[in-house]
Design a protein around this motif. Structure first.
Motif, PDB file in Angstrom:
ATOM      1  N   ILE A  12      40.772  51.057  33.036  1.00  0.00           N
ATOM      2  CA  ILE A  12      41.696  50.013  33.498  1.00  0.00           C
ATOM      3  C   ILE A  12      42.184  49.284  32.253  1.00  0.00           C
ATOM      4  O   ILE A  12      41.456  49.141  31.287  1.00  0.00           O
ATOM      5  CB  ILE A  12      40.978  49.023  34.443  1.00  0.00           C
ATOM      6  N   ILE A  21      35.817  52.463  33.674  1.00  0.00           N
ATOM      7  CA  ILE A  21      35.294  52.235  35.020  1.00  0.00           C
ATOM      8  C   ILE A  21      34.493  53.470  35.395  1.00  0.00           C
ATOM      9  O   ILE A  21      34.702  54.546  34.836  1.00  0.00           O
ATOM     10  CB  ILE A  21      36.411  52.002  36.071  1.00  0.00           C
ATOM     11  N   ILE A  62      46.347  44.337  36.321  1.00  0.00           N
ATOM     12  CA  ILE A  62      44.914  44.516  36.088  1.00  0.00           C
ATOM     13  C   ILE A  62      44.136  44.267  37.378  1.00  0.00           C
ATOM     14  O   ILE A  62      43.227  45.027  37.723  1.00  0.00           O
ATOM     15  CB  ILE A  62      44.410  43.579  34.968  1.00  0.00           C
ATOM     16  N   ARG A  63      44.511  43.222  38.108  1.00  0.00           N
ATOM     17  CA  ARG A  63      43.820  42.918  39.376  1.00  0.00           C
ATOM     18  C   ARG A  63      43.960  44.057  40.373  1.00  0.00           C
ATOM     19  O   ARG A  63      43.011  44.409  41.069  1.00  0.00           O
ATOM     20  CB  ARG A  63      44.372  41.629  39.991  1.00  0.00           C
ATOM     21  N   THR A  66      41.628  46.858  39.235  1.00  0.00           N
ATOM     22  CA  THR A  66      40.236  46.432  39.348  1.00  0.00           C
ATOM     23  C   THR A  66      39.809  46.423  40.812  1.00  0.00           C
ATOM     24  O   THR A  66      38.718  46.886  41.163  1.00  0.00           O
ATOM     25  CB  THR A  66      40.052  45.041  38.711  1.00  0.00           C
ATOM     26  N   GLN A  67      40.690  45.897  41.665  1.00  0.00           N
ATOM     27  CA  GLN A  67      40.400  45.854  43.098  1.00  0.00           C
ATOM     28  C   GLN A  67      40.284  47.270  43.675  1.00  0.00           C
ATOM     29  O   GLN A  67      39.374  47.559  44.456  1.00  0.00           O
ATOM     30  CB  GLN A  67      41.500  45.074  43.817  1.00  0.00           C
ATOM     31  N   ALA A  69      39.402  50.019  42.122  1.00  0.00           N
ATOM     32  CA  ALA A  69      38.141  50.601  41.664  1.00  0.00           C
ATOM     33  C   ALA A  69      36.965  50.041  42.459  1.00  0.00           C
ATOM     34  O   ALA A  69      36.081  50.786  42.884  1.00  0.00           O
ATOM     35  CB  ALA A  69      37.952  50.332  40.170  1.00  0.00           C
ATOM     36  N   SER A  70      36.984  48.756  42.697  1.00  0.00           N
ATOM     37  CA  SER A  70      35.914  48.103  43.452  1.00  0.00           C
ATOM     38  C   SER A  70      35.829  48.650  44.877  1.00  0.00           C
ATOM     39  O   SER A  70      34.736  48.928  45.387  1.00  0.00           O
ATOM     40  CB  SER A  70      36.149  46.601  43.476  1.00  0.00           C
TER      41      SER A  70
END
Length: 167
Positions: A12, A21, A62-63, A66-67, A69-70
């Motif tokens: 990321i 990640i 980025i959010r 990141t979201q 991937a989460s």
């Protein structure tokens, strides 16, 4: 037509400030590229082309990743991703006809950023990152989406030609 290559999504922060990640082994996510060089990954190109001037937009990119991937970390199988997003965040955005077959294009949104993707069996391919300009996808955007989706499905996914293009 684009001769596609696919890089496993494992970072990321592109194209700079990358950090890794780790997704579960059973979750396969790839990024479309026009060559075997990471510089030609379409998400990287898209990101630099729309050169967001707003720090908020920059943070939203980025959010978004990141979201994603989460949420993927919580999935036992890829299709469960729909259970972790509501329909306003992840939904069908377009249909591309490839050799007479309709291929569904999905979109994940975060604020004014849109990430386009398709599913191929048990894999997800990320192929377009774009800022939202209008509620509807305009003709030029549809052309970009269609061209890239056709490239993704250029080689049968079960063929050796497709597999050697996974980098």
């Amino acid at each position: 037509m684009i001769d596609p290559y696919f890089f496993r999504w494992n970072q990321i922060g592109f194209p700079k400030n990358l950090h890794g990640i780790l997704l579960p082994e059973n979750i396969k996510v790839y990024m479309l590229s026009s060559s075997c060089s990471k510089n030609d990954i379409f998400l990287y190109r898209d990101r630099s082309e729309f050169s967001l001037s707003s720090s908020r937009d920059d943070a939203d990119v980025i959010r978004l990743f990141t979201q994603l991937a989460s949420k993927l970390e919580q999935c036992l199988i890829l299709n469960e991703i729909f259970d972790f997003y509501d329909s306003s965040e992840l939904h069908r955005a377009h249909t591309t006809k490839v050799e007479g077959k309709d291929e569904q294009v999905y979109r994940i949104r975060k604020a004014s950023i849109r990430l386009y993707l398709v599913f191929i069996g048990d894999a997800m391919v990320l192929f377009r990152l774009a800022p939202k300009r209008k509620d509807k996808i305009d003709t030029s955007e549809k052309m970009i989406i269609d061209e890239r989706v056709k490239a993704i499905f250029k080689y049968p996914t079960e063929s050796n030609d497709f597999l050697v293009r996974l980098l």
